[in-house]
Design a protein around this motif. Structure first.
Motif, PDB file in Angstrom:
ATOM      1  N   SER A 200      -9.019  -4.903  10.095  1.00 48.32           N
ATOM      2  CA  SER A 200      -8.005  -4.977  11.147  1.00 48.32           C
ATOM      3  C   SER A 200      -7.160  -3.713  11.151  1.00 48.32           C
ATOM      4  O   SER A 200      -7.173  -2.921  10.207  1.00 48.32           O
ATOM      5  CB  SER A 200      -7.107  -6.200  10.915  1.00 48.32           C
ATOM      6  OG  SER A 200      -6.356  -6.021   9.731  1.00 48.32           O
ATOM      7  N   LYS A 201      -6.416  -3.545  12.206  1.00 55.19           N
ATOM      8  CA  LYS A 201      -5.528  -2.387  12.286  1.00 55.19           C
ATOM      9  C   LYS A 201      -4.440  -2.483  11.227  1.00 55.19           C
ATOM     10  O   LYS A 201      -3.990  -3.564  10.858  1.00 55.19           O
ATOM     11  CB  LYS A 201      -4.887  -2.313  13.672  1.00 55.19           C
ATOM     12  CG  LYS A 201      -5.874  -2.026  14.794  1.00 55.19           C
ATOM     13  CD  LYS A 201      -5.154  -1.972  16.134  1.00 55.19           C
ATOM     14  CE  LYS A 201      -6.141  -1.684  17.259  1.00 55.19           C
ATOM     15  NZ  LYS A 201      -5.467  -1.624  18.581  1.00 55.19           N
ATOM     16  N   LYS A 202      -4.014  -1.342  10.775  1.00 53.32           N
ATOM     17  CA  LYS A 202      -2.940  -1.331   9.789  1.00 53.32           C
ATOM     18  C   LYS A 202      -1.646  -1.855  10.409  1.00 53.32           C
ATOM     19  O   LYS A 202      -1.374  -1.673  11.589  1.00 53.32           O
ATOM     20  CB  LYS A 202      -2.720   0.082   9.266  1.00 53.32           C
ATOM     21  CG  LYS A 202      -3.804   0.551   8.299  1.00 53.32           C
ATOM     22  CD  LYS A 202      -3.379   1.803   7.579  1.00 53.32           C
ATOM     23  CE  LYS A 202      -4.403   2.190   6.514  1.00 53.32           C
ATOM     24  NZ  LYS A 202      -3.951   3.364   5.730  1.00 53.32           N
ATOM     25  N   SER A 203      -0.863  -2.492   9.584  1.00 52.90           N
ATOM     26  CA  SER A 203       0.425  -3.004  10.032  1.00 52.90           C
ATOM     27  C   SER A 203       1.454  -2.709   8.957  1.00 52.90           C
ATOM     28  O   SER A 203       1.169  -2.079   7.948  1.00 52.90           O
ATOM     29  CB  SER A 203       0.322  -4.525  10.282  1.00 52.90           C
ATOM     30  OG  SER A 203       0.120  -5.193   9.044  1.00 52.90           O
ATOM     31  N   SER A 204       2.651  -3.186   9.165  1.00 51.77           N
ATOM     32  CA  SER A 204       3.723  -2.936   8.198  1.00 51.77           C
ATOM     33  C   SER A 204       3.628  -3.875   7.002  1.00 51.77           C
ATOM     34  O   SER A 204       4.389  -3.731   6.046  1.00 51.77           O
ATOM     35  CB  SER A 204       5.086  -3.107   8.886  1.00 51.77           C
ATOM     36  OG  SER A 204       5.213  -4.422   9.409  1.00 51.77           O
ATOM     37  N   ARG A 205       2.691  -4.833   7.064  1.00 50.16           N
ATOM     38  CA  ARG A 205       2.577  -5.767   5.966  1.00 50.16           C
ATOM     39  C   ARG A 205       1.959  -5.101   4.740  1.00 50.16           C
ATOM     40  O   ARG A 205       1.252  -4.105   4.837  1.00 50.16           O
ATOM     41  CB  ARG A 205       1.722  -6.972   6.390  1.00 50.16           C
ATOM     42  CG  ARG A 205       2.425  -7.862   7.420  1.00 50.16           C
ATOM     43  CD  ARG A 205       1.534  -9.012   7.852  1.00 50.16           C
ATOM     44  NE  ARG A 205       0.351  -8.515   8.564  1.00 50.16           N
ATOM     45  CZ  ARG A 205      -0.591  -9.314   9.037  1.00 50.16           C
ATOM     46  NH1 ARG A 205      -0.505 -10.623   8.859  1.00 50.16           N
ATOM     47  NH2 ARG A 205      -1.625  -8.806   9.673  1.00 50.16           N
ATOM     48  N   GLU A 206       2.195  -5.726   3.601  1.00 46.47           N
ATOM     49  CA  GLU A 206       1.723  -5.156   2.336  1.00 46.47           C
ATOM     50  C   GLU A 206       0.206  -5.165   2.236  1.00 46.47           C
ATOM     51  O   GLU A 206      -0.404  -4.259   1.685  1.00 46.47           O
ATOM     52  CB  GLU A 206       2.322  -5.944   1.174  1.00 46.47           C
ATOM     53  CG  GLU A 206       1.941  -5.411  -0.201  1.00 46.47           C
ATOM     54  CD  GLU A 206       2.579  -6.221  -1.319  1.00 46.47           C
ATOM     55  OE1 GLU A 206       2.047  -6.192  -2.429  1.00 46.47           O
ATOM     56  OE2 GLU A 206       3.602  -6.892  -1.056  1.00 46.47           O
ATOM     57  N   ASN A 207      -0.423  -6.245   2.783  1.00 48.82           N
ATOM     58  CA  ASN A 207      -1.877  -6.369   2.738  1.00 48.82           C
ATOM     59  C   ASN A 207      -2.433  -6.470   4.160  1.00 48.82           C
ATOM     60  O   ASN A 207      -1.797  -7.045   5.048  1.00 48.82           O
ATOM     61  CB  ASN A 207      -2.293  -7.614   1.953  1.00 48.82           C
ATOM     62  CG  ASN A 207      -1.922  -7.514   0.486  1.00 48.82           C
ATOM     63  OD1 ASN A 207      -2.428  -6.641  -0.219  1.00 48.82           O
ATOM     64  ND2 ASN A 207      -1.028  -8.382   0.033  1.00 48.82           N
ATOM     65  N   ALA A 208      -3.627  -5.905   4.362  1.00 51.86           N
ATOM     66  CA  ALA A 208      -4.310  -5.993   5.653  1.00 51.86           C
ATOM     67  C   ALA A 208      -5.650  -6.686   5.451  1.00 51.86           C
ATOM     68  O   ALA A 208      -6.408  -6.297   4.561  1.00 51.86           O
ATOM     69  CB  ALA A 208      -4.516  -4.596   6.234  1.00 51.86           C
TER      70      ALA A 208
ATOM     71  N   ARG B 108      -8.081  -9.432   1.442  1.00 52.39           N
ATOM     72  CA  ARG B 108      -6.769  -8.828   1.725  1.00 52.39           C
ATOM     73  C   ARG B 108      -6.647  -7.527   0.931  1.00 52.39           C
ATOM     74  O   ARG B 108      -6.393  -7.542  -0.270  1.00 52.39           O
ATOM     75  CB  ARG B 108      -5.665  -9.808   1.366  1.00 52.39           C
ATOM     76  CG  ARG B 108      -5.793 -11.133   2.117  1.00 52.39           C
ATOM     77  CD  ARG B 108      -4.521 -11.949   2.065  1.00 52.39           C
ATOM     78  NE  ARG B 108      -4.672 -13.207   2.772  1.00 52.39           N
ATOM     79  CZ  ARG B 108      -4.607 -13.345   4.094  1.00 52.39           C
ATOM     80  NH1 ARG B 108      -4.384 -12.287   4.846  1.00 52.39           N
ATOM     81  NH2 ARG B 108      -4.769 -14.533   4.661  1.00 52.39           N
ATOM     82  N   PHE B 109      -6.876  -6.440   1.645  1.00 49.02           N
ATOM     83  CA  PHE B 109      -6.813  -5.128   1.002  1.00 49.02           C
ATOM     84  C   PHE B 109      -5.375  -4.625   0.946  1.00 49.02           C
ATOM     85  O   PHE B 109      -4.683  -4.584   1.978  1.00 49.02           O
ATOM     86  CB  PHE B 109      -7.666  -4.109   1.768  1.00 49.02           C
ATOM     87  CG  PHE B 109      -9.143  -4.260   1.533  1.00 49.02           C
ATOM     88  CD1 PHE B 109      -9.733  -3.648   0.438  1.00 49.02           C
ATOM     89  CD2 PHE B 109      -9.926  -5.007   2.396  1.00 49.02           C
ATOM     90  CE1 PHE B 109     -11.097  -3.777   0.210  1.00 49.02           C
ATOM     91  CE2 PHE B 109     -11.284  -5.150   2.176  1.00 49.02           C
ATOM     92  CZ  PHE B 109     -11.871  -4.536   1.081  1.00 49.02           C
ATOM     93  N   PRO B 110      -4.908  -4.226  -0.234  1.00 54.70           N
ATOM     94  CA  PRO B 110      -3.590  -3.584  -0.313  1.00 54.70           C
ATOM     95  C   PRO B 110      -3.594  -2.303   0.528  1.00 54.70           C
ATOM     96  O   PRO B 110      -4.572  -1.551   0.521  1.00 54.70           O
ATOM     97  CB  PRO B 110      -3.436  -3.255  -1.803  1.00 54.70           C
ATOM     98  CG  PRO B 110      -4.404  -4.161  -2.491  1.00 54.70           C
ATOM     99  CD  PRO B 110      -5.543  -4.344  -1.548  1.00 54.70           C
ATOM    100  N   GLN B 111      -2.508  -2.079   1.259  1.00 51.15           N
ATOM    101  CA  GLN B 111      -2.443  -0.893   2.113  1.00 51.15           C
ATOM    102  C   GLN B 111      -1.991   0.312   1.289  1.00 51.15           C
ATOM    103  O   GLN B 111      -0.865   0.806   1.418  1.00 51.15           O
ATOM    104  CB  GLN B 111      -1.531  -1.151   3.309  1.00 51.15           C
ATOM    105  CG  GLN B 111      -2.100  -2.217   4.247  1.00 51.15           C
ATOM    106  CD  GLN B 111      -1.579  -2.058   5.656  1.00 51.15           C
ATOM    107  OE1 GLN B 111      -1.824  -1.050   6.316  1.00 51.15           O
ATOM    108  NE2 GLN B 111      -0.823  -3.048   6.117  1.00 51.15           N
ATOM    109  N   ARG B 112      -2.897   0.772   0.475  1.00 50.44           N
ATOM    110  CA  ARG B 112      -2.648   1.959  -0.344  1.00 50.44           C
ATOM    111  C   ARG B 112      -3.955   2.718  -0.487  1.00 50.44           C
ATOM    112  O   ARG B 112      -5.040   2.152  -0.377  1.00 50.44           O
ATOM    113  CB  ARG B 112      -2.130   1.550  -1.729  1.00 50.44           C
ATOM    114  CG  ARG B 112      -3.049   0.580  -2.480  1.00 50.44           C
ATOM    115  CD  ARG B 112      -2.570   0.328  -3.891  1.00 50.44           C
ATOM    116  NE  ARG B 112      -3.286  -0.752  -4.546  1.00 50.44           N
ATOM    117  CZ  ARG B 112      -4.531  -0.649  -5.023  1.00 50.44           C
ATOM    118  NH1 ARG B 112      -5.194   0.504  -4.910  1.00 50.44           N
ATOM    119  NH2 ARG B 112      -5.113  -1.686  -5.606  1.00 50.44           N
ATOM    120  N   PRO B 113      -3.873   4.002  -0.727  1.00 50.03           N
ATOM    121  CA  PRO B 113      -5.091   4.785  -0.915  1.00 50.03           C
ATOM    122  C   PRO B 113      -5.892   4.273  -2.119  1.00 50.03           C
ATOM    123  O   PRO B 113      -5.323   3.910  -3.147  1.00 50.03           O
ATOM    124  CB  PRO B 113      -4.567   6.205  -1.171  1.00 50.03           C
ATOM    125  CG  PRO B 113      -3.209   6.222  -0.561  1.00 50.03           C
ATOM    126  CD  PRO B 113      -2.659   4.846  -0.738  1.00 50.03           C
ATOM    127  N   GLY B 114      -7.200   4.237  -1.956  1.00 49.92           N
ATOM    128  CA  GLY B 114      -8.065   3.853  -3.066  1.00 49.92           C
ATOM    129  C   GLY B 114      -8.354   2.381  -3.174  1.00 49.92           C
ATOM    130  O   GLY B 114      -9.090   1.961  -4.076  1.00 49.92           O
TER     131      GLY B 114
END
Length: 416
Positions: free
Chosen positions: A366-374, A338-344
């Motif tokens: 997976s495609k990015k979503s509005s969730r905190e983790n992808a 579960r990657f945090p949706q933030r740069p880096g």
């Protein structure tokens, strides 16, 4: 017991097949002998024209047909090697044949069957397993009044396979203590037992099956020929749901032992034989060598024969073979990360989570979503199995861990 292969019949088979099957080499493996502190000999049945021992039984059976049976034509079902033996015999003897093979049969085996049979053989792909093809072949055979050439449960086939045993006794003058033989339907093992129970009763014959298709062992344990509901089809040359009635009785009464080998271990054995010995074998052909570890103490100082039953391996399967070997060795692992949706985030995972010798071999994001983790499916190859738990701990401590897939076979098969 209603049938047991006689020495006279096996010797007769040896004369019959001599016109098409040369005596295969019996060679010492210095690498395996040193490793197991034993005299390990390899019977190279992979070196026949059709690259497996199946030419022996198929040709012996087809040669015994009456003129009327030859005129009507023959039918067989096979996972690949028996098909090639039958095709070769049909072409050599001028007999029309129809060969049924599972639809999942490696392309190489299908093409070889067509090549050996030429205009004399039609290939029909039917079903997902040998047993599916067998049922379709029998139906076609009965409807068209043809002769069925069984891959293992036929006296003439068993006697043809038994010629391997005669050759072994001629090639090695000292007592053979152990023989390891792969078992699919049990024809080769039954033929060997016919020879050694009579001429060398002190020889212990050990049958080897894949863990995912233990039809003979299950039947022996149940004291009844038992059909398995499901099997792993990867080791196609030894993956049958039910062994023969004749072969079951022979093996039940006369085998020294049965051994099961994990498919992944077989894959590592294939790679070792290729990389270290320049020997190409199919999965079923590697079964006997893969079984040696389980008998390492028992075979020390003994004369041991491993029968390499065939080399009809499709090069397109190499990636899967390597993958299965790594999974078995606990060196390849799959996770939902579960990657945090933030740069880096990915850079952090590579720099701080992976160990210095860990390698990403699969990445599906997976495609990015509005969730905190992808989530991403990540495959990681390790240098040592001991690196796994520290890796999981670092993933959990940094909130990257989603799930571990190797121990969830249904989810693993769906996602990977």
């Amino acid at each position: 017991m209603s049938y047991f292969p006689s020495i006279a019949a096996i010797r007769s088979a040896s004369e019959t097949i001599s016109q098409v099957a040369s005596v295969t080499p019996l060679t010492k493996s210095n690498r395996l002998s040193d490793s197991y502190e034993a005299n390990i000999l390899l019977k190279r049945e992979d070196l026949h024209q059709v690259r497996s021992y199946k030419i022996r039984g198929a040709f012996n059976k087809i040669s015994s047909l009456t003129s009327e049976e030859r005129e009507n034509g023959i039918v067989c079902a096979s996972a690949g090697n028996h098909a090639q033996g039958v095709a070769f015999a049909c072409n050599h003897l001028g007999i029309k044949g129809t060969v049924y093979m599972p639809s999942v049969t490696p392309k190489q085996k299908i093409e070889q069957t067509q090549m050996f049979g030429g205009e004399w053989v039609d290939v029909v792909l039917e079903g997902d397993t040998f047993d599916d093809s067998f049922k379709s072949a029998m139906q076609f055979c009965n409807q068209n009044n043809k002769t069925f050439i069984h891959p293992f449960d036929d006296p003439k086939v068993i006697e043809g396979q038994g010629t391997v045993g005669l050759e072994l006794l001629q090639q090695f003058q000292k007592p053979i203590d152990y023989i390891f033989v792969a078992i699919g339907g049990g024809g080769l093992a039954s033929g060997l037992l016919g020879v050694f129970k009579t001429l060398s009763p002190g020889t212990k014959i050990i049958g080897v099956e894949p863990e995912g298709a233990p039809s003979m062992k299950t039947s022996i344990d149940n004291n009844k020929n038992t059909e398995l509901e499901q099997i792993d089809k990867f080791i196609d040359g030894a993956a049958v749901q039910k062994v023969g009635d004749l072969t079951f009785e022979i093996c039940k009464e006369n085998l020294y032992n049965m051994s099961l080998v994990a498919e992944g271990k077989v894959c590592q054995t294939i790679l070792d034989l290729y990389n270290r010995d320049a020997i190409v074998v199919e999965p079923a052909g590697a079964l006997t060598i893969a079984a040696l570890d389980a008998y390492a103490q028992e075979i020390k100082g003994k004369n041991v024969v491993c029968i390499l039953s065939g080399s009809n391996n499709d090069i397109t399967r190499t990636a899967e073979i390597k993958e299965r070997a790594l999974l078995y060795a606990r060196l390849k692992h799959y996770f939902i990360v579960r990657f945090p949706q933030r740069p880096g985030a990915l850079k952090q995972f590579v720099a701080e989570i992976l160990g210095p010798t860990d390698d990403i071999t699969h990445f599906e994001y997976s495609k990015k979503s509005s969730r905190e983790n992808a989530p991403a499916i990540v495959g990681i190859e390790l240098k040592s199995p001991e690196d796994l738990q520290p890796l999981i701990k670092r993933m959990k401590d940094n909130n990257f861990f989603g799930d571990y897939l190797n121990d969830k076979p249904d989810l693993f098969q769906y996602l990977i």
